[in-house]
Design a protein around this motif. Sequence first.
Motif, PDB file in Angstrom:
ATOM      1  N   ILE A 146       0.821  -1.209   0.000  1.00 47.10           N
ATOM      2  CA  ILE A 146       0.000   0.000   0.000  1.00 47.10           C
ATOM      3  C   ILE A 146       0.856   1.261   0.000  1.00 47.10           C
ATOM      4  O   ILE A 146       1.873   1.317   0.691  1.00 47.10           O
ATOM      5  CB  ILE A 146      -0.896   0.035   1.274  1.00 47.10           C
ATOM      6  N   SER A 175      14.193  -0.350   9.675  1.00 51.03           N
ATOM      7  CA  SER A 175      13.420  -1.526  10.033  1.00 51.03           C
ATOM      8  C   SER A 175      11.915  -1.243   9.914  1.00 51.03           C
ATOM      9  O   SER A 175      11.457  -0.160  10.287  1.00 51.03           O
ATOM     10  CB  SER A 175      13.766  -1.891  11.481  1.00 51.03           C
ATOM     11  N   LYS A 179      10.765  -3.943   3.454  1.00 51.18           N
ATOM     12  CA  LYS A 179      11.777  -4.500   2.545  1.00 51.18           C
ATOM     13  C   LYS A 179      11.393  -5.901   2.064  1.00 51.18           C
ATOM     14  O   LYS A 179      11.549  -6.243   0.903  1.00 51.18           O
ATOM     15  CB  LYS A 179      13.150  -4.527   3.241  1.00 51.18           C
ATOM     16  N   ARG A 363       5.650  -1.510  10.311  1.00 50.35           N
ATOM     17  CA  ARG A 363       5.405  -2.626  11.222  1.00 50.35           C
ATOM     18  C   ARG A 363       4.801  -2.124  12.537  1.00 50.35           C
ATOM     19  O   ARG A 363       3.858  -2.703  13.058  1.00 50.35           O
ATOM     20  CB  ARG A 363       6.692  -3.392  11.508  1.00 50.35           C
ATOM     21  N   GLU A 366       1.210  -1.103  11.910  1.00 48.67           N
ATOM     22  CA  GLU A 366       0.372  -2.298  11.732  1.00 48.67           C
ATOM     23  C   GLU A 366       0.067  -2.959  13.081  1.00 48.67           C
ATOM     24  O   GLU A 366      -1.077  -3.312  13.374  1.00 48.67           O
ATOM     25  CB  GLU A 366       1.074  -3.292  10.792  1.00 48.67           C
TER      26      GLU A 366
HETATM   27  N1  LIG Z   1       3.613  -0.566   1.905  1.00 50.61           N
HETATM   28  C1  LIG Z   1       3.086  -1.512   2.707  1.00 50.61           C
HETATM   29  N2  LIG Z   1       1.792  -1.891   2.563  1.00 50.61           N
HETATM   30  C2  LIG Z   1       1.252  -2.813   3.370  1.00 50.61           C
HETATM   31  N3  LIG Z   1       1.904  -3.426   4.355  1.00 50.61           N
HETATM   32  C3  LIG Z   1       3.185  -3.093   4.552  1.00 50.61           C
HETATM   33  C4  LIG Z   1       3.848  -2.129   3.737  1.00 50.61           C
HETATM   34  N4  LIG Z   1       5.111  -1.995   4.156  1.00 50.61           N
HETATM   35  C5  LIG Z   1       5.255  -2.849   5.176  1.00 50.61           C
HETATM   36  N5  LIG Z   1       4.092  -3.514   5.426  1.00 50.61           N
HETATM   37  C6  LIG Z   1       3.872  -4.494   6.498  1.00 50.61           C
HETATM   38  O1  LIG Z   1       4.684  -4.089   7.594  1.00 50.61           O
HETATM   39  C7  LIG Z   1       5.346  -5.206   8.185  1.00 50.61           C
HETATM   40  C8  LIG Z   1       6.839  -5.007   8.087  1.00 50.61           C
HETATM   41  O2  LIG Z   1       7.252  -5.090   6.751  1.00 50.61           O
HETATM   42  P1  LIG Z   1       8.568  -5.891   6.309  1.00 50.61           P
HETATM   43  O3  LIG Z   1       8.733  -7.129   7.105  1.00 50.61           O
HETATM   44  O4  LIG Z   1       8.562  -6.020   4.838  1.00 50.61           O
HETATM   45  O5  LIG Z   1       9.659  -4.809   6.794  1.00 50.61           O
HETATM   46  P2  LIG Z   1      11.240  -4.856   6.737  1.00 50.61           P
HETATM   47  O6  LIG Z   1      11.685  -3.589   6.091  1.00 50.61           O
HETATM   48  O7  LIG Z   1      11.671  -6.134   6.113  1.00 50.61           O
HETATM   49  O8  LIG Z   1      11.635  -4.796   8.274  1.00 50.61           O
HETATM   50  P3  LIG Z   1      12.962  -5.369   9.022  1.00 50.61           P
HETATM   51  O9  LIG Z   1      14.123  -4.552   8.586  1.00 50.61           O
HETATM   52  O10 LIG Z   1      12.656  -5.136  10.460  1.00 50.61           O
HETATM   53  O11 LIG Z   1      13.061  -6.798   8.657  1.00 50.61           O
HETATM   54  C9  LIG Z   1       4.852  -6.433   7.433  1.00 50.61           C
HETATM   55  O12 LIG Z   1       3.794  -7.006   8.148  1.00 50.61           O
HETATM   56  C10 LIG Z   1       4.373  -5.878   6.109  1.00 50.61           C
HETATM   57  O13 LIG Z   1       3.338  -6.659   5.574  1.00 50.61           O
END
Ligand SMILES: Nc1ncnc2c1ncn2[C@@H]1O[C@H](COP(=O)(O)OP(=O)(O)OP(=O)(O)O)[C@@H](O)[C@H]1O
Length: 472
Positions: A146, A175, A179, A363, A366
């Motif tokens: 989103i 974080s 990603k 995160r 959410e």
């Molecule tokens: N643009 C977005 N739309 C919907 N949900 C999102 C979006 N960005 C992140 N999320 C949700 O937020 C949470 C964290 O996202 P994600 O695990 O991809 O982050 P990350 O950057 O990998 O974090 P980390 O560095 O801590 O591993 C997940 O549950 C993901 O589904």
Amino acid sequence: MSKTKTKVLIIDDDPKVGWILSEGLSKKFEFVTARDGIEGLQMVTTENPELILLDIKMPGMTGIEVLEKLNKLEERPEVIMVSGHGDTKYVVDSIRLGAAEFVNKPFDVQEVEIHINGVLERSKLRKEVTQLRGELEAKSLHGGFIGDSGAMNKVKEIIEQVADAELTVLIRGESGTGKEIVARSLHQQSSRKNKQFVKVNCAAIPRDLLEAELFGYEKGAFTGAHKTKQGRFEIADKGTMFLDEIGDMPLELQSKLLQVLEQQEFVRVGGIHNIKVDVRIICATNRNLEEAISEKVFRDDLFYRLNEITLFLPPLRERDGDIPLLVSHFVEKYNEQYDREFGSFSADVTDLLTRFAWPGNVRQLENMIKQVVVRGEESIIVDLIRSGSGSLAIPTVSAKSQRVESSESGAVSDSYSLKEKIGSIVAREEKSLIGEVLHKTNWNRRRAAELLEISYRSLLYKIKDYKLNSIE
Ligand SMILES: Nc1ncnc2c1ncn2[C@@H]1O[C@H](COP(=O)(O)OP(=O)(O)OP(=O)(O)O)[C@@H](O)[C@H]1O
Ligand SMILES: [Mg+2]
């Protein structure tokens, strides 16, 4: 042809447990046994069992401690606790730690069989549901990704441009910025989408196991390697490998990864033959890799190779207009998941949500929305933000933001008025940010106003209002 038997690992210091079960159930299951927790944990990796029967009381590590360690693995087998007399007090701990079932000693072999079958059946169903949910999300545009801000539209555009190019993509960002969701989206939009997307979190797997996990090993490569095992790179053949937290990959493995990137081949641990794979690699990190290179913990040649395309995910506080979209998306998602009917947020809370700095990014947002939806009370958001913000939160202060009445010394008031609570939180955060920027600029008020994106006059007004002074 007979179906391969389900492998069950028994971790119990009493050898009778293994004998009895092997005798009664060896037609259906293949039992392997470990006599203590340490051996058991090693065998989880070398034997890859589907289920573990775990004794609670053992010399050395207890079953509860073993379970805690198992929970640190990215994926772990299902666990049935085996408890003797007087172990009931550990039952609650085991449930909290996610044990699937209990068997009391002395047990009846048929009863154990029923429990094993039940747990495996439930686990299979759960995996199917997770997979279906993932597929559904992936089918929707950008896999439930989103965002309509300029920054996020740019990210989506780059995803579309590079998804099908055979380039290595490095995804960077704080974080919780999404990603992993971007990595999945790249895979989903590539021609590899019908093959595996394999994720390995380089920070979550202990260093000495990571090599075997990624590249597999030959029988006899090390103590406990009873048979040859494929690594994740082989499983990802023709698909995508997502190396999460690549900044934490041990230096000694980095050269082996470089070889995979350059020649698409590697050797299993203890092996001699090259194995060829066709894998597209996507990496992510929130570490500063340039710094890691200068500290000599990350190879620069690997960095340049990984960095063919870099995708920067902006922090949530820089995505203008995305917060309301994400909020409604998560409300809808958790209403459905928990069978709730939470409506929408009041204007005051929406204002707080859009002005909060979200140090834990999407995160964190959410998680908070999930709690609100489950409990059905929007006012808890105020406490959640208050407890989660601490000194980490750096709120966005824009020229548009309204001045909020501050309570004495900016402390959060004990009143129950939602508006007042939100006001005091914003005021406290605003005061702390202005103080920080003034300190950084050595009290150069014009420079500080620029950085804060507010007018000079308005800054002077706030300095007076919050009683800030340069000696603080
Ligand atoms: N643009 C977005 N739309 C919907 N949900 C999102 C979006 N960005 C992140 N999320 C949700 O937020 C949470 C964290 O996202 P994600 O695990 O991809 O982050 P990350 O950057 O990998 O974090 P980390 O560095 O801590 O591993 C997940 O549950 C993901 O589904
Ligand atoms: Mg991640």
